[in-house]
Design a protein around this motif. Structure first.
Motif, PDB file in Angstrom:
ATOM      1  N   VAL A 336       0.862  -1.182   0.000  1.00 39.46           N
ATOM      2  CA  VAL A 336       0.000   0.000   0.000  1.00 39.46           C
ATOM      3  C   VAL A 336       0.893   1.225   0.000  1.00 39.46           C
ATOM      4  N   SER A 337       0.673   2.100  -0.945  1.00 40.51           N
ATOM      5  CA  SER A 337       1.507   3.290  -1.086  1.00 40.51           C
ATOM      6  C   SER A 337       0.644   4.532  -0.931  1.00 40.51           C
ATOM      7  N   PRO A 338       1.061   5.499  -0.119  1.00 38.23           N
ATOM      8  CA  PRO A 338       0.308   6.754  -0.025  1.00 38.23           C
ATOM      9  C   PRO A 338       0.408   7.530  -1.322  1.00 38.23           C
ATOM     10  N   GLY A 339      -0.670   8.185  -1.692  1.00 36.28           N
ATOM     11  CA  GLY A 339      -0.696   8.934  -2.933  1.00 36.28           C
ATOM     12  C   GLY A 339      -1.315   8.132  -4.051  1.00 36.28           C
ATOM     13  N   PHE A 340      -1.084   8.571  -5.276  1.00 37.44           N
ATOM     14  CA  PHE A 340      -1.673   7.980  -6.467  1.00 37.44           C
ATOM     15  C   PHE A 340      -0.573   7.330  -7.294  1.00 37.44           C
ATOM     16  N   VAL A 341      -0.644   6.015  -7.419  1.00 35.09           N
ATOM     17  CA  VAL A 341       0.316   5.264  -8.219  1.00 35.09           C
ATOM     18  C   VAL A 341      -0.375   4.848  -9.512  1.00 35.09           C
ATOM     19  N   THR A 342       0.265   5.141 -10.632  1.00 35.95           N
ATOM     20  CA  THR A 342      -0.289   4.799 -11.935  1.00 35.95           C
ATOM     21  C   THR A 342       0.841   4.409 -12.867  1.00 35.95           C
ATOM     22  N   LEU A 343       0.483   3.799 -13.986  1.00 33.62           N
ATOM     23  CA  LEU A 343       1.465   3.365 -14.967  1.00 33.62           C
ATOM     24  C   LEU A 343       1.640   4.444 -16.030  1.00 33.62           C
ATOM     25  N   GLY A 367     -13.095  15.761 -17.796  1.00 36.22           N
ATOM     26  CA  GLY A 367     -13.571  15.405 -19.121  1.00 36.22           C
ATOM     27  C   GLY A 367     -12.415  14.955 -19.988  1.00 36.22           C
ATOM     28  N   ASP A 368     -12.620  14.942 -21.302  1.00 38.16           N
ATOM     29  CA  ASP A 368     -11.542  14.584 -22.223  1.00 38.16           C
ATOM     30  C   ASP A 368     -10.727  15.825 -22.580  1.00 38.16           C
ATOM     31  N   LEU A 369      -9.453  15.615 -22.826  1.00 41.00           N
ATOM     32  CA  LEU A 369      -8.585  16.695 -23.298  1.00 41.00           C
ATOM     33  C   LEU A 369      -8.319  16.452 -24.788  1.00 41.00           C
ATOM     34  N   THR A 370      -9.375  16.650 -25.581  1.00 44.47           N
ATOM     35  CA  THR A 370      -9.308  16.487 -27.028  1.00 44.47           C
ATOM     36  C   THR A 370     -10.022  17.652 -27.692  1.00 44.47           C
ATOM     37  N   LEU A 417       1.705  19.637 -14.147  1.00 41.57           N
ATOM     38  CA  LEU A 417       1.021  18.352 -14.037  1.00 41.57           C
ATOM     39  C   LEU A 417      -0.450  18.536 -14.392  1.00 41.57           C
ATOM     40  N   VAL A 418      -0.950  17.703 -15.310  1.00 38.33           N
ATOM     41  CA  VAL A 418      -2.353  17.739 -15.723  1.00 38.33           C
ATOM     42  C   VAL A 418      -2.948  16.356 -15.501  1.00 38.33           C
ATOM     43  N   LEU A 419      -3.969  16.276 -14.671  1.00 34.72           N
ATOM     44  CA  LEU A 419      -4.688  15.027 -14.420  1.00 34.72           C
ATOM     45  C   LEU A 419      -6.034  15.117 -15.121  1.00 34.72           C
ATOM     46  N   VAL A 420      -6.275  14.204 -16.046  1.00 40.48           N
ATOM     47  CA  VAL A 420      -7.454  14.251 -16.906  1.00 40.48           C
ATOM     48  C   VAL A 420      -8.343  13.052 -16.604  1.00 40.48           C
ATOM     49  N   LYS A 421      -9.633  13.310 -16.425  1.00 46.25           N
ATOM     50  CA  LYS A 421     -10.564  12.230 -16.132  1.00 46.25           C
ATOM     51  C   LYS A 421     -10.738  11.295 -17.324  1.00 46.25           C
ATOM     52  N   GLY A 422     -10.757  11.852 -18.524  1.00 44.00           N
ATOM     53  CA  GLY A 422     -11.009  11.045 -19.718  1.00 44.00           C
ATOM     54  C   GLY A 422      -9.766  10.828 -20.555  1.00 44.00           C
ATOM     55  N   CYS A 442      -7.271   9.226 -18.026  1.00 42.36           N
ATOM     56  CA  CYS A 442      -8.085   8.152 -17.432  1.00 42.36           C
ATOM     57  C   CYS A 442      -7.904   8.086 -15.915  1.00 42.36           C
ATOM     58  N   VAL A 443      -7.985   9.231 -15.258  1.00 41.39           N
ATOM     59  CA  VAL A 443      -7.864   9.315 -13.799  1.00 41.39           C
ATOM     60  C   VAL A 443      -9.265   9.305 -13.194  1.00 41.39           C
ATOM     61  N   ALA A 444      -9.472   8.518 -12.173  1.00 40.51           N
ATOM     62  CA  ALA A 444     -10.793   8.400 -11.553  1.00 40.51           C
ATOM     63  C   ALA A 444     -11.212   9.719 -10.912  1.00 40.51           C
TER      64      ALA A 444
END
Length: 711
Positions: A336-343, A367-370, A417-422, A442-444
């Motif tokens: 278990v790691s604190p924070g957000f781990v992603t590939l 939303g989407d960044l398109t 840093l940009v976190l995008v839902k879609g 694709c961030v929740a």
């Protein structure tokens, strides 16, 4: 419209037979000892390992109406509880077969529907006496101990074992080697609240109360007590370490460094270890043998304990938990790691390395960044055809002006840093990486909310809405490191950790060397997490290991022998008189046969019986003992407190036994019963199958065309 019509024969009912056949594919998923299945894609030839009813039905070609109804029932159970799907699938098949037998005995359909519905309602009321409050479960689990037990001959006294204890002890012996190990965590290179995570973690078995966490030499007869836990380590426990891959027999005992590290870890914990790990004990009881997820969930429970006490809420906050599957590492590296781990891709990893402990300005996109993305509800002008939305007199690729404009906006606000839902435009992501801007897609939504609360960022739908108040501060990014402190470089995708000061987000990093097993590990983790969540929400649990189903079987058999009828008196008055005497015992025995098959397969899957027939005989033996006791519920509760309900004379580990107990969710289990029976009765009351569309021609040329009437 061309149609084909098939009458459903009341004696053999095609729909019920299809339902029984589909449900039989998941019988090995029942119980704690599950058999996995490989699903092979015919097109890509890739295989996936599954162990749940949900993944099974997702992989099947459910073209029939019955298959689609079954899938809808399973998906509804999964959406609401994320547990109980295997029970639903099995009982739907068992009761389908039982109802077909009733039809073959000329029992009217209304009688089957009424008696089975009222019988199940009576069972749900009857098993309420078995509900155990969460507080009592925690106290009982915390007081559990491991005790030695002399070997008993099969010809002598019956072995003191249980269905639940067989796998509890097996998992206990598998994991005893980890008692000296702290749950693997990630070292923090940034100072903040998440660095206190290290101080709150507990050894996977340190809070059991039944496991000694100080390992003695194999030949040492003496015992020692672990300070603050009241746990005694004796030779009966240390004997299990002789074949451990962590502790070999080459040495006479554990090294000083191992003991020192472990005890130093406990020194950072509260004195009341059992109180701190109450949720951890409950997680063990609900795990049904899934030890990997138990260790992760114990870490999460320990970390969230302080926050829960401050808020006065003992619930597990699922919104603060995410998962990330890392391929190429052994499962022992799961943590278990604190924070957000992603590939991330190697190119994104290069950008992360350049940040080098730099505080990042973060932007959240809801939303989407398109270029083509429009928010929900956006309506384009009617009767307008767009030939070219952004003409470019200078030539070049279409969309270049949009890419340049979006990149200028990000650079003008110094966003790192940009976190995008879609989804994210691939060309824009490449340009951002060239400008040292990290974009994660694709961030929740829960992750976005957590970063918004920690950094002060406000989510926007379009980059054109961006202003100074929308950008947050204080985030950082780094490559994720394994428990031994090494960065992981596995080629195509690399794990990265993104965090911020004070963020409550936790990531369960699930590692495996088998790509086909990644989905399985993730499903198992979420299943256990939701079991714990629903147990705390209900405030009570059922005793597990077949205890509740045994009481249902005993209760239904008692009702079948009574002259009266279960359920509502109004329903009794509405039914013709002969039905009560003639059909009630038949239908109730059919309902009971579902419970009997459930318990028999449960015993058979756990290797407690050599055959399903032998398992059925064992179930009958316990039914007779419960009836002789006078109060089946009292008998079941007493057997559960002793360690298990369905006991057997043969034991895989006859020299000792644990007091670890297994529990089930209340609402999820009863709702799975109701959904299973509702599905069976719905299919039962279907008298015809009407097929429209192109399938009519396929049926016309098939071998079953004689069963249809073509309209």
């Amino acid at each position: 419209l061309p149609m084909a019509f098939r009458d459903v024969n009341a004696r053999r009912h095609i729909g019920l037979q299809q339902l029984s056949a589909l449900a039989s594919t998941g019988r090995t998923f029942l119980g704690p000892v599950k058999s996995h299945k490989f699903i092979v894609d015919e097109i890509t030839k890739q295989s996936t390992l599954i162990c749940s009813a949900v993944r099974l039905l997702e992989s099947l070609d459910l073209t029939s109406a019955v298959g689609q109804l079954l899938n809808e029932s399973i998906q509804a159970q999964n959406k609401e509880f994320q547990t109980g799907m295997s029970t639903l699938l099995f009982l739907a098949g068992a009761w389908s077969s039982a109802v077909v037998e009733c039809l073959q005995q000329n029992v009217p359909v209304p009688a089957i529907v009424s008696v089975m519905s009222e019988g199940l309602n009576s069972c749900c009321e009857r098993v309420q006496c078995l509900q155990i409050p969460i507080h009592d479960v925690k106290k009982e689990l915390c007081s559990s101990r491991v005790r030695p037990k002399a070997f008993e001959s099969r010809t002598g006294q019956a072995g003191h074992d249980a269905l639940t204890n067989s796998w509890d002890l097996l998992c206990f012996q598998r994991e005893i080697s980890a008692t000296e190990e702290v749950i693997p965590i990630n070292s923090c290179s940034h100072q903040g609240d998440d660095c206190n995570f290290n101080k709150l973690l507990v050894s996977p078995l340190a809070g059991f109360g039944s496991v000694a966490s100080v390992v003695k030499a194999v030949g040492d007869k003496s015992s020692s007590v672990l300070s603050g836990s009241g746990v005694t380590a004796s030779s009966c426990v240390t004997r299990k370490l002789t074949h451990s891959r962590h502790f070999s027999t080459h040495g006479k005992g554990c090294s000083a460094s191992q003991q020192g590290n472990f005890q130093g870890h406990l020194s950072g914990l509260p004195a009341d270890v059992c109180g701190c790990c109450g949720l951890g004990h409950l997680a063990v009881a609900l795990s049904h043998g899934n030890q990997t997820s138990v260790k992760l969930l114990q870490s999460i429970a320990a970390y969230q304990q302080e926050r829960a006490e401050r808020s006065g809420n003992s619930q597990i906050n699922i919104a603060e938990i995410v998962t990330c599957c890392v391929l190429g590492l052994p499962e022992s590296y799961s943590c278990v790691s604190p924070g957000f781990v992603t590939l991330v891709s190697p190119e994104q990893a290069t950008v992360i390395k350049r940040f080098a402990d730099k505080a990042l300005r973060v932007l959240l996109m809801d939303g989407d960044l398109t270029e083509e993305y429009r928010h929900l509800g956006f309506n384009r002008p009617p009767n307008v055809r767009t030939t070219l939305e952004h003409p470019s007199p200078q030539g070049g690729r279409a969309g270049d002006p949009w890419l340049s404009r979006m990149l200028d906006i990000l650079m003008s606000f110094e966003v790192n840093l940009v976190l995008v839902k879609g989804n994210v435009c691939k060309n824009l992501m490449e340009r951002c990486m060239a400008s040292r801007i990290l974009v994660i897609g694709c961030v929740a939504r829960d992750v976005l909310c957590a970063f918004g609360a920690a950094t002060g960022a406000q989510a926007v739908t379009y980059l054109s809405q961006l202003n100074a108040s929308s950008v947050g501060n204080g985030a950082w990014a780094e490559l994720w490191k394994s428990s031994d402190g090494r960065a992981v470089d596995l080629g195509e995708l690399l794990p990265a950790r993104i965090s911020a000061g004070g963020i409550p987000l936790l990531t369960a990093v699930l590692t495996t060397a088998l790509p086909c097993k990644a989905q399985l590990l993730e499903d198992q983790f979420w299943t256990l997490l939701y079991r714990l969540h629903h147990a705390l929400k209900d405030g009570k649990v059922f005793p597990g290991g077949g205890a509740v189903e045994l009481l249902c079987l005993s209760h239904i058999q008692a009702l079948a022998e009574q002259p009266g009828r279960p359920g509502n008196d109004r329903v009794v008055r509405e039914l013709p008189g002969p039905w009560l005497a003639e059909y009630k015992p038949i239908v109730l025995q059919a309902l009971a046969s579902g419970w009997r098959r459930y318990l028999s397969v449960l015993l058979w899957n756990t290797a407690r019986a050599s055959s399903e027939l032998g398992a059925g005989a064992s179930v009958d033996h316990h039914l007779r003992k419960a009836a002789a006791c006078g109060s089946p519920s009292a008998y079941i509760l007493e057997e559960f407190r002793r360690g298990g309900v369905l006991r057997s004379g043969s034991e895989p580990f006859p020299d000792q036994v644990t007091d670890l107990k297994v529990c089930d969710n209340v609402a999820a289990k009863t709702e799975a019963w109701r959904r299973a029976l509702d599905l069976v009765l719905l299919v039962l009351q279907t008298d015809a199958e009407i097929i429209t569309g192109p399938r009519r021609n396929q049926i016309l040329n098939s071998s079953v065309s004689s069963e249809f009437m073509f309209l």
